[in-house]
Structure formats: structure tokens, C-alpha cells
Write a protein that holds these residues in place. Structure first.
Motif, mmCIF file in Angstrom:
data_model
loop_
_atom_site.group_PDB
_atom_site.id
_atom_site.type_symbol
_atom_site.label_atom_id
_atom_site.label_comp_id
_atom_site.label_asym_id
_atom_site.label_seq_id
_atom_site.Cartn_x
_atom_site.Cartn_y
_atom_site.Cartn_z
ATOM 1 N N UNK A 178 0.827 -1.195 0.000
ATOM 2 C CA UNK A 178 0.000 0.000 0.000
ATOM 3 C C UNK A 178 0.869 1.255 0.000
ATOM 4 N N UNK A 179 0.310 2.343 -0.512
ATOM 5 C CA UNK A 179 1.021 3.616 -0.606
ATOM 6 C C UNK A 179 0.338 4.647 0.297
ATOM 7 N N UNK A 180 1.129 5.268 1.128
ATOM 8 C CA UNK A 180 0.682 6.406 1.939
ATOM 9 C C UNK A 180 1.127 7.679 1.246
ATOM 10 N N UNK A 181 0.170 8.551 0.934
ATOM 11 C CA UNK A 181 0.475 9.840 0.329
ATOM 12 C C UNK A 181 0.150 10.942 1.326
ATOM 13 N N UNK A 182 1.139 11.781 1.591
ATOM 14 C CA UNK A 182 0.994 12.906 2.514
ATOM 15 C C UNK A 182 1.037 14.188 1.696
ATOM 16 N N UNK A 183 0.059 15.056 1.906
ATOM 17 C CA UNK A 183 -0.043 16.302 1.146
ATOM 18 C C UNK A 183 -0.043 17.480 2.110
ATOM 19 N N UNK A 184 0.727 18.501 1.755
ATOM 20 C CA UNK A 184 0.697 19.777 2.470
ATOM 21 C C UNK A 184 -0.331 20.665 1.760
ATOM 22 N N UNK A 185 -1.547 20.804 2.300
ATOM 23 C CA UNK A 185 -2.608 21.459 1.534
ATOM 24 C C UNK A 185 -2.477 22.974 1.440
ATOM 25 N N UNK A 186 -1.782 23.583 2.395
ATOM 26 C CA UNK A 186 -1.684 25.047 2.389
ATOM 27 C C UNK A 186 -0.259 25.552 2.200
ATOM 28 N N UNK A 187 0.727 24.623 2.288
ATOM 29 C CA UNK A 187 2.133 25.004 2.186
ATOM 30 C C UNK A 187 2.748 25.305 3.532
ATOM 31 N N UNK A 188 4.087 25.064 3.619
ATOM 32 C CA UNK A 188 4.897 25.440 4.789
ATOM 33 C C UNK A 188 4.418 24.724 6.056
ATOM 34 N N UNK A 189 4.194 23.403 5.959
ATOM 35 C CA UNK A 189 3.750 22.626 7.112
ATOM 36 C C UNK A 189 4.426 21.266 7.126
ATOM 37 N N UNK A 190 4.954 20.884 8.276
ATOM 38 C CA UNK A 190 5.669 19.624 8.486
ATOM 39 C C UNK A 190 4.702 18.521 8.920
ATOM 40 N N UNK B 22 5.711 3.686 -0.259
ATOM 41 C CA UNK B 22 5.105 2.366 -0.403
ATOM 42 C C UNK B 22 5.643 1.462 0.694
ATOM 43 N N UNK B 23 4.782 0.823 1.435
ATOM 44 C CA UNK B 23 5.201 -0.072 2.512
ATOM 45 C C UNK B 23 5.815 -1.336 1.935
ATOM 46 N N UNK B 24 6.966 -1.735 2.465
ATOM 47 C CA UNK B 24 7.625 -2.965 2.051
ATOM 48 C C UNK B 24 7.351 -4.115 3.014
ATOM 49 N N UNK C 97 3.226 29.361 12.028
ATOM 50 C CA UNK C 97 1.803 29.021 12.135
ATOM 51 C C UNK C 97 1.620 27.539 11.828
ATOM 52 N N UNK C 98 0.952 26.811 12.721
ATOM 53 C CA UNK C 98 0.684 25.390 12.496
ATOM 54 C C UNK C 98 -0.570 25.216 11.656
ATOM 55 N N UNK C 99 -0.484 24.347 10.667
ATOM 56 C CA UNK C 99 -1.532 24.191 9.663
ATOM 57 C C UNK C 99 -1.890 22.714 9.489
ATOM 58 N N UNK C 100 -2.903 22.382 8.691
ATOM 59 C CA UNK C 100 -3.315 20.990 8.552
ATOM 60 C C UNK C 100 -2.425 20.172 7.620
ATOM 61 N N UNK C 101 -2.615 18.875 7.654
ATOM 62 C CA UNK C 101 -1.968 17.924 6.746
ATOM 63 C C UNK C 101 -3.036 16.962 6.236
ATOM 64 N N UNK C 102 -2.980 16.645 4.951
ATOM 65 C CA UNK C 102 -3.876 15.651 4.344
ATOM 66 C C UNK C 102 -3.107 14.365 4.066
ATOM 67 N N UNK C 103 -3.804 13.244 4.150
ATOM 68 C CA UNK C 103 -3.171 11.966 3.821
ATOM 69 C C UNK C 103 -4.188 11.005 3.242
ATOM 70 N N UNK C 104 -3.685 10.048 2.479
ATOM 71 C CA UNK C 104 -4.536 9.000 1.902
ATOM 72 C C UNK C 104 -3.731 7.722 1.790
ATOM 73 N N UNK C 105 -4.435 6.582 1.848
ATOM 74 C CA UNK C 105 -3.831 5.263 1.666
ATOM 75 C C UNK C 105 -4.454 4.629 0.432
ATOM 76 N N UNK C 106 -3.613 4.113 -0.463
ATOM 77 C CA UNK C 106 -4.101 3.494 -1.688
ATOM 78 C C UNK C 106 -3.399 2.168 -1.923
ATOM 79 N N UNK C 107 -4.056 1.289 -2.668
ATOM 80 C CA UNK C 107 -3.477 -0.032 -2.976
ATOM 81 C C UNK C 107 -2.627 0.040 -4.241
#
Length: 207
Positions: free
Chosen positions: A31-43, A176-178, A197-207
Motif C-alpha cells: 500500500x502507498x501512503x500519500x501525505x499532502x501539504x494542503x496550504x504550504x509550509x507545514x511539516x 510504499x510499505x515494504x 503558524x501550524x496548519x493541517x496535513x492531508x493523507x490518503x492510503x491506496x493499494x
């Protein structure tokens, strides 16, 4: 702490973590974990254990040793403390992440930020503990995180510097998880690491 930009909705298929929060989940091999910075400048702090044995965990030291570098990007392997590949980076539109610093904790704010000394502050360590406790992970088992989008560099003396992330709104980082993994993931709580400024993070898991 929120920002006006954090009111936007995540993309379809993605889950949004509010600022200064975290989560934990099972990521199966392949499976693949995708992490997105939706607003920019966020860890986003990432840590993982083998789902079969929590004695095997993501190792900054092994990964740096075998990669012979401190900056990792598309195609690089992330190794466990037992020298086995845990995950492969399969997409990276930012190109700057940190694998040297530990997740911020209450002690981080007490020791390094006098303005917070003695006062409760949300932290990545606390959020990782909360996210991973469902799998029986103990706090002392959580080690150095892969700090996605974090901008850390050294000068000629070896001193570390933390600058605002170079990530822009929509930048992505995917692994991708091994092996089957128990994963902890955060929207980082340290203002200094996130341009103030602390901001949100988006993530998704896909096959």
C-alpha cells in the motif's frame, strides 16, 4: 493554532488532520501512503513499526548509513533498525525533508522555547503516542521521525538550522510499505518548524 487557509476541504479520498494533531493506522505491504501539504509550509512527522514485531522500527541511523546522505527523496529506501527495507519513497514534489531531529515533545518546548516553559503545548510526540497506543506501542519505543517537508540544514560548523519548509500548497510525499506497518503521522505542532503558524496535513492510503 489554525490559519484561514486551513478551512479548505481535503481532496477526494484524503483525510485531513487538523493543526497540531496526529493519527495512527495499519499500512499493509504494497500500500502507498500519500501525505499532502494542503496550504504550504507545514511539516508532518512520520514513524513506523513492523506490524508483526514492534522491536523493529524505522531507523534514521540505518537509513542515513545505507543511503550515505541525510536528504531522501523519490526512489530512496527507508530502513528498519534490523537493516530491512520498511518503505520506499515513490513520489516527492518538495525535495526537502528532515531525518535528523526527534519529534517535538513537551520537554522540547520546556527546554528550547522559554516562552512555553511550564505551560502545556501540543506536541508531535504526544500525538504519535496517542495514535499508536491502539497497537500497544509504548512511548519509549518511539524514536527519531522522518519529518516530511521539514527544512533543516547545517552550516560549516555543523550547527543545525531550522528554516520554514520549502513545501508549497499541494506538495506531495508518498511511500510504499515494504512490510506491514503500524504508522504514526502528525500535523506538526512546533510553530518554529512551520513558518510560525501550524496548519493541517492531508493523507490518503491506496493499494
Amino acid at each position: 493554532m489554525t490559519s484561514a487557509a486551513s478551512t479548505s476541504s481535503p481532496a477526494d479520498g484524503f483525510t485531513r488532520m487538523a493543526p497540531q494533531t496526529g493519527t495512527g493506522f495499519l499500512l499493509r505491504a504494497g500500500q502507498v501512503l500519500t501525505v499532502v501539504d494542503p496550504t504550504g509550509v507545514q511539516v508532518s512527522d512520520f514513524f513506523a513499526f513492523s506490524a508483526e514485531d514492534h522491536g523493529e522500527w524505522l531507523s534514521s541511523g540505518r537509513t542515513i548509513d545505507y543511503g550515505n546522505k541525510v536528504y531522501f527523496t523519490t526512489g530512496d529506501l527507508l530502513y528498519s533498525n534490523r537493516s530491512r527495507p520498511m518503505a520506499t519513497i515513490v513520489e516527492d514534489t518538495c525535495g526537502r525533508h528532515d531525518f535528523l531531529l526527534t519529534p517535538c515533545s513537551q520537554q522540547t518546548f520546556d527546554l528550547l522555547y522559554p516562552e512555553f516553559e511550564g505551560a502545556y503545548h501540543p506536541s508531535c510526540f504526544e500525538n504519535l503516542c496517542l495514535g499508536l497506543e491502539q497497537f500497544g506501542v509504548e512511548p519509549d519505543e518511539i524514536s527519531t521521525t522522518l519529518n516530511i517537508f521539514m527544512n533543516v540544514w547545517t552550516d560549516e560548523t555543523g550547527e543545525l538550522h531550522i528554516d520554514p519548509p520549502t513545501s508549497k500548497a499541494g506538495d506531495r510525499f508518498a511511500v510504499r510499505a515494504e512490510m506491514d506497518l503500524h504508522v504514526g503521522l502528525t500535523a506538526c505542532s512546533a510553530e518554529k518548524s512551520n513558518g510560525g503558524v501550524c496548519k493541517p496535513i492531508d493523507y490518503a492510503i491506496s493499494d
